[in-house]
Design an enzyme around this catalytic site. Sequence first.
Site, PDB file in Angstrom:
ATOM      1  N   ALA A  25       0.827  -1.209   0.000  1.00 24.14           N
ATOM      2  CA  ALA A  25       0.000   0.000   0.000  1.00 24.14           C
ATOM      3  C   ALA A  25       0.854   1.249   0.000  1.00 24.14           C
ATOM      4  CB  ALA A  25      -0.932  -0.014   1.212  1.00 24.14           C
ATOM      5  N   GLY A  26       2.023   1.193  -0.681  1.00 23.68           N
ATOM      6  CA  GLY A  26       2.790   2.405  -0.946  1.00 23.68           C
ATOM      7  C   GLY A  26       2.211   3.090  -2.180  1.00 23.68           C
ATOM      8  N   GLY A  27       2.968   4.032  -2.718  1.00 25.10           N
ATOM      9  CA  GLY A  27       2.462   4.774  -3.868  1.00 25.10           C
ATOM     10  C   GLY A  27       2.132   3.881  -5.055  1.00 25.10           C
ATOM     11  N   GLY A  29       1.304   0.577  -5.173  1.00 22.20           N
ATOM     12  CA  GLY A  29       0.139  -0.272  -4.945  1.00 22.20           C
ATOM     13  C   GLY A  29      -1.157   0.523  -4.942  1.00 22.20           C
ATOM     14  N   PHE A 132      17.604  18.855  -8.672  1.00 27.19           N
ATOM     15  CA  PHE A 132      18.020  17.587  -8.080  1.00 27.19           C
ATOM     16  C   PHE A 132      19.174  17.021  -8.888  1.00 27.19           C
ATOM     17  CE2 PHE A 132      16.303  14.920  -4.698  1.00 27.19           C
ATOM     18  CZ  PHE A 132      15.433  15.798  -4.087  1.00 27.19           C
ATOM     19  N   GLN A 255      21.723   1.438  -4.745  1.00 27.81           N
ATOM     20  CA  GLN A 255      22.199   2.822  -4.643  1.00 27.81           C
ATOM     21  C   GLN A 255      22.554   3.216  -3.212  1.00 27.81           C
ATOM     22  OE1 GLN A 255      19.472   6.477  -5.198  1.00 27.81           O
ATOM     23  NE2 GLN A 255      20.831   6.477  -6.960  1.00 27.81           N
ATOM     24  N   HIS A 257      23.067   6.476  -1.153  1.00 27.40           N
ATOM     25  CA  HIS A 257      22.787   7.903  -1.224  1.00 27.40           C
ATOM     26  C   HIS A 257      23.905   8.637  -0.488  1.00 27.40           C
ATOM     27  CE1 HIS A 257      20.816  11.731  -0.632  1.00 27.40           C
ATOM     28  NE2 HIS A 257      19.771  11.347  -1.326  1.00 27.40           N
ATOM     29  N   LEU A 267      18.090   9.662   6.106  1.00 27.43           N
ATOM     30  CA  LEU A 267      18.402  10.434   4.913  1.00 27.43           C
ATOM     31  C   LEU A 267      18.284  11.930   5.144  1.00 27.43           C
ATOM     32  CD1 LEU A 267      18.996   9.776   1.925  1.00 27.43           C
ATOM     33  CD2 LEU A 267      16.642  10.384   1.486  1.00 27.43           C
ATOM     34  N   GLU A 270      18.461  15.004  -0.941  1.00 26.60           N
ATOM     35  CA  GLU A 270      19.259  15.708  -1.943  1.00 26.60           C
ATOM     36  C   GLU A 270      18.715  17.121  -2.167  1.00 26.60           C
ATOM     37  OE1 GLU A 270      20.627  13.030  -5.138  1.00 26.60           O
ATOM     38  OE2 GLU A 270      19.621  14.462  -6.437  1.00 26.60           O
ATOM     39  N   ARG A 301      24.189  10.287  -7.923  1.00 25.41           N
ATOM     40  CA  ARG A 301      24.489   9.822  -6.564  1.00 25.41           C
ATOM     41  C   ARG A 301      25.673   8.866  -6.506  1.00 25.41           C
ATOM     42  NH1 ARG A 301      18.194   9.094  -4.596  1.00 25.41           N
ATOM     43  NH2 ARG A 301      17.857  11.336  -4.439  1.00 25.41           N
ATOM     44  N   HIS A 367      20.306   2.981   0.063  1.00 27.53           N
ATOM     45  CA  HIS A 367      19.079   3.750  -0.133  1.00 27.53           C
ATOM     46  C   HIS A 367      18.062   3.090  -1.050  1.00 27.53           C
ATOM     47  CE1 HIS A 367      16.594   7.282  -0.254  1.00 27.53           C
ATOM     48  NE2 HIS A 367      16.788   7.474  -1.543  1.00 27.53           N
ATOM     49  N   GLU A 398       9.310  -0.018  -6.292  1.00 26.63           N
ATOM     50  CA  GLU A 398      10.720  -0.358  -6.044  1.00 26.63           C
ATOM     51  C   GLU A 398      10.977  -1.859  -6.125  1.00 26.63           C
ATOM     52  OE1 GLU A 398      12.533   1.876  -2.869  1.00 26.63           O
ATOM     53  OE2 GLU A 398      14.279   0.548  -2.843  1.00 26.63           O
ATOM     54  N   ARG A 409      19.853   5.217 -10.097  1.00 24.43           N
ATOM     55  CA  ARG A 409      18.638   6.020 -10.243  1.00 24.43           C
ATOM     56  C   ARG A 409      18.917   7.491  -9.954  1.00 24.43           C
ATOM     57  NH1 ARG A 409      15.033   8.151  -6.558  1.00 24.43           N
ATOM     58  NH2 ARG A 409      15.637   6.915  -4.739  1.00 24.43           N
ATOM     59  N   SER A 414      12.235   7.948  -8.517  1.00 24.23           N
ATOM     60  CA  SER A 414      11.575   6.766  -7.970  1.00 24.23           C
ATOM     61  C   SER A 414      10.100   7.028  -7.701  1.00 24.23           C
ATOM     62  CB  SER A 414      12.235   6.299  -6.687  1.00 24.23           C
ATOM     63  OG  SER A 414      11.436   5.299  -6.125  1.00 24.23           O
ATOM     64  N   LEU A 415       9.810   8.177  -7.094  1.00 24.10           N
ATOM     65  CA  LEU A 415       8.388   8.490  -6.894  1.00 24.10           C
ATOM     66  C   LEU A 415       7.699   8.532  -8.257  1.00 24.10           C
ATOM     67  CD1 LEU A 415       8.444  11.156  -4.022  1.00 24.10           C
ATOM     68  CD2 LEU A 415       7.774   8.752  -3.880  1.00 24.10           C
TER      69      LEU A 415
HETATM   70  C1  LIG Z   1      13.958   8.229   3.456  1.00 25.31           C
HETATM   71  C2  LIG Z   1      13.632   8.104   1.995  1.00 25.31           C
HETATM   72  C3  LIG Z   1      13.442   9.244   1.228  1.00 25.31           C
HETATM   73  C4  LIG Z   1      13.145   9.140  -0.130  1.00 25.31           C
HETATM   74  N1  LIG Z   1      12.933  10.281  -0.868  1.00 25.31           N
HETATM   75  C5  LIG Z   1      12.594  10.176  -2.175  1.00 25.31           C
HETATM   76  C6  LIG Z   1      12.292  11.335  -2.943  1.00 25.31           C
HETATM   77  O1  LIG Z   1      12.302  12.464  -2.466  1.00 25.31           O
HETATM   78  N2  LIG Z   1      11.980  11.174  -4.252  1.00 25.31           N
HETATM   79  C7  LIG Z   1      11.939   9.941  -4.842  1.00 25.31           C
HETATM   80  O2  LIG Z   1      11.646   9.853  -6.035  1.00 25.31           O
HETATM   81  N3  LIG Z   1      12.188   8.819  -4.116  1.00 25.31           N
HETATM   82  C8  LIG Z   1      12.498   8.913  -2.803  1.00 25.31           C
HETATM   83  N4  LIG Z   1      12.735   7.766  -2.083  1.00 25.31           N
HETATM   84  C9  LIG Z   1      12.495   6.455  -2.702  1.00 25.31           C
HETATM   85  C10 LIG Z   1      10.997   6.180  -2.762  1.00 25.31           C
HETATM   86  O3  LIG Z   1      10.371   6.748  -1.654  1.00 25.31           O
HETATM   87  C11 LIG Z   1      10.671   4.685  -2.787  1.00 25.31           C
HETATM   88  O4  LIG Z   1      11.441   4.034  -3.756  1.00 25.31           O
HETATM   89  C12 LIG Z   1       9.192   4.486  -3.099  1.00 25.31           C
HETATM   90  O5  LIG Z   1       8.388   5.246  -2.239  1.00 25.31           O
HETATM   91  C13 LIG Z   1       8.780   3.033  -3.043  1.00 25.31           C
HETATM   92  O6  LIG Z   1       7.375   2.958  -3.177  1.00 25.31           O
HETATM   93  P1  LIG Z   1       6.631   1.578  -3.331  1.00 25.31           P
HETATM   94  O7  LIG Z   1       5.205   1.883  -3.571  1.00 25.31           O
HETATM   95  O8  LIG Z   1       7.345   0.744  -4.321  1.00 25.31           O
HETATM   96  O9  LIG Z   1       6.832   0.851  -1.918  1.00 25.31           O
HETATM   97  P2  LIG Z   1       6.677   1.349  -0.398  1.00 25.31           P
HETATM   98  O10 LIG Z   1       6.169   2.720  -0.280  1.00 25.31           O
HETATM   99  O11 LIG Z   1       7.959   0.983   0.269  1.00 25.31           O
HETATM  100  O12 LIG Z   1       5.537   0.411   0.137  1.00 25.31           O
HETATM  101  C14 LIG Z   1       5.689  -0.984   0.259  1.00 25.31           C
HETATM  102  C15 LIG Z   1       4.379  -1.576   0.722  1.00 25.31           C
HETATM  103  O13 LIG Z   1       4.476  -2.984   0.652  1.00 25.31           O
HETATM  104  C16 LIG Z   1       3.938  -3.546   1.829  1.00 25.31           C
HETATM  105  N5  LIG Z   1       4.587  -4.850   2.011  1.00 25.31           N
HETATM  106  C17 LIG Z   1       5.901  -5.143   1.988  1.00 25.31           C
HETATM  107  N6  LIG Z   1       6.073  -6.459   2.177  1.00 25.31           N
HETATM  108  C18 LIG Z   1       4.845  -6.998   2.306  1.00 25.31           C
HETATM  109  C19 LIG Z   1       4.362  -8.308   2.530  1.00 25.31           C
HETATM  110  N7  LIG Z   1       5.171  -9.352   2.672  1.00 25.31           N
HETATM  111  N8  LIG Z   1       3.025  -8.493   2.620  1.00 25.31           N
HETATM  112  C20 LIG Z   1       2.172  -7.451   2.505  1.00 25.31           C
HETATM  113  N9  LIG Z   1       2.580  -6.191   2.298  1.00 25.31           N
HETATM  114  C21 LIG Z   1       3.891  -5.984   2.200  1.00 25.31           C
HETATM  115  C22 LIG Z   1       4.201  -2.533   2.903  1.00 25.31           C
HETATM  116  O14 LIG Z   1       3.261  -2.675   3.932  1.00 25.31           O
HETATM  117  C23 LIG Z   1       3.991  -1.226   2.139  1.00 25.31           C
HETATM  118  O15 LIG Z   1       2.640  -0.881   2.154  1.00 25.31           O
HETATM  119  C24 LIG Z   1      13.039   7.859  -0.718  1.00 25.31           C
HETATM  120  C25 LIG Z   1      13.218   6.717   0.055  1.00 25.31           C
HETATM  121  C26 LIG Z   1      13.531   6.841   1.396  1.00 25.31           C
HETATM  122  C27 LIG Z   1      13.776   5.569   2.168  1.00 25.31           C
END
Ligand SMILES: Cc1cc2nc3c(=O)[nH]c(=O)nc-3n(C[C@H](O)[C@H](O)[C@H](O)COP(=O)(O)OP(=O)(O)OC[C@H]3O[C@@H](n4cnc5c(N)ncnc54)[C@H](O)[C@@H]3O)c2cc1C
Length: 596
Positions: A25-27, A29, A132, A255, A257, A267, A270, A301, A367, A398, A409, A414-415
């Site tokens: 349930a990140g961005g 999903g 950036f 990567q 950072h 973190l 940047e 990076r 990172h 990711e 990257r 990534s966002l």
């Molecule tokens: C501190 C930090 C700052 C960052 N800043 C930036 C930025 O400014 N700009 C940019 O582009 N990128 C940035 N990034 C990178 C970026 O945030 C991530 O790569 C991105 O948000 C990943 O999103 P996602 O939806 O793939 O996963 P996530 O947002 O990591 O979500 C993963 C989801 O999967 C679920 N999950 C995991 N395993 C399981 C499982 N076994 N069963 C059920 N659910 C599970 C979790 O509950 C969660 O809901 C940053 C990263 C970090 C760590």
Amino acid sequence: MTLVSGRSAIPPTRVHEMDAVVVGAGGAGLYAALELKQELGLEARIGVISKLYPSRSHTGAAQGGVCAALGNTEEDHWEWHWFDTVKGGDYLVDQDAAEVMCHDAVETIINLEHLGLPFDRTPDGLINQRRFGGHTRNYGEGPVRRSCFAADRTGHAILQTLFQQCIRHDVTFFDEYQVLDLALPQGSGGPVTGVIALETATTELHAFRAKAVLFATGGYGKIFKVTSNAHTLTGDGMAIPYRRGLPLEDMEFFQFHPTGMYRLGFLLSEAMRGEGGFLVNDRGERFMERYAPTMKDLASRDVISRSIYLEIAEGRGIGGKDYVHLDVRHLGADVLNTKLPDMSGFIRTYFGLEPLTDLVPIQPTAHYAMGGVPTDIDGRVLADATGAIVPGFYAAGEVACVSVHGANRLGTNSLLDILVFGRRAGKKMAAELADLSQPVADAGAEVSVQTRISGLLAGTDGERPAVIRSELQEVMFLKCGVYRTEQLLAECRDEVAGLRERAQHLLVDDKGCRYNTDLGEALELGFLLDCAEATVESALARTETRGGHAREDFPERDDANWLKHTFATRDPASGAMSMAYKPVTITEFQPKPRTY
Ligand SMILES: Cc1cc2nc3c(=O)[nH]c(=O)nc-3n(C[C@H](O)[C@H](O)[C@H](O)COP(=O)(O)OP(=O)(O)OC[C@H]3O[C@@H](n4cnc5c(N)ncnc54)[C@H](O)[C@@H]3O)c2cc1C
């Protein structure tokens, strides 16, 4: 609390029938789930399964921004962004995929704005943009303002916006359910017909049957000791298909950072350099001027992290130690407090320093995973390096490797990746749903998960997972970190194999059924070890230096032999690892030496 010590099996599996399930349930999903609902209608049964409450996903920690060539504050074009992404990735980027991402970026950001995302504004009301690393004007002439932001809480704003929209569209949430396996009743070629998950609150097993499954489970930075990643980023979504014999792509590219808080790894975005901050060594020199004369502190990076290590190796770390300084004093109170409020707060809270008057100690921090589950540009998971598809299985964010980041990257890409490809995957799933097979059970997988959990709960001796985890993090950081050699990697491989062996006998202290996070961590350790294995094996195989993979024994990029993606596979029956390779897709930009 019910004690289950000594019991032979946990309660019977509960079954849920859905049309499609999204794991994570990140961005990525949430955007996919929203898209599924928008395409299929409110009555479609779309489940989002997440081991965390959705708003705790790591996307919410993203700080600096999300890029798109809107050209709101200065001239910009998506083609320039495309070039920067390819060059930033050290030419390992699949250029057709990066073209889609950079082109779709503009429309995606505007769509998010319409969904309610509160971006920072220019004085005349447009979405504001900041600089950036690696983002340039006119194919490398100098920095450009391309990253859209909501102060330094951009990910938080994205996550809240999408979560609210999913609730509004009646997505069904299964919060705090940890997915442990895929239903693959006919083996690794597919189709995928659901997932098996453990409910954290009750330790009950649930089988989700669905025609289409999307993995959007994020990264695996917790294999390293110093990392910016949340504790929960344990690579579950990479390890699960890998265990079932599916490949992981480009895992050697992780990567680091440049600006992690010294020793803590948290973190410092940047964006601090994007707003004008710079790095200095023990002599007070702005050393990036030597390594990257044009882009300086806004080079990519990988280049900056390596430069920091070179400064430290040559004795110019602060006080001869393993860190350098970030200088943001000149940015002034207005910029620090309004555009970088969280970063300034971190420095005050965790270091007790004042960014307006003090230099900030930083070191590179693990990172971001460039590699992951291989997919096409619509999120469909690849079964092998020939590009065959696993029906019913999708990945985005990711956890996936499309590959738009290649060997490194760029910041704020990534966002963008999670949004563009999360959305595309949702659309593709909706379009393919009618043609996919009916969901059927994978009894073998259900029994195997039950056996694994019962075994962990029944054990009365063995090692605690945390001990093995911290040894793993230490060895990966020291031997498979920013700089690598054959010898270090070979030692790392043997040590990881030894840790995998020891992890066969784990002691889970908590034998209860209520919020047994001890059990959850033991399961996560297994995923971390699998991801570490694939990372080290891939790093050993690649005998060149490219992007985030720096081999001291092979210091040059080797396009003649290595302009190809690594596909690491483990045979589920024999445990034997193998490597296959897939050519990089080059459409527009021929590989050139990379300078910043
Ligand atoms: C501190 C930090 C700052 C960052 N800043 C930036 C930025 O400014 N700009 C940019 O582009 N990128 C940035 N990034 C990178 C970026 O945030 C991530 O790569 C991105 O948000 C990943 O999103 P996602 O939806 O793939 O996963 P996530 O947002 O990591 O979500 C993963 C989801 O999967 C679920 N999950 C995991 N395993 C399981 C499982 N076994 N069963 C059920 N659910 C599970 C979790 O509950 C969660 O809901 C940053 C990263 C970090 C760590």
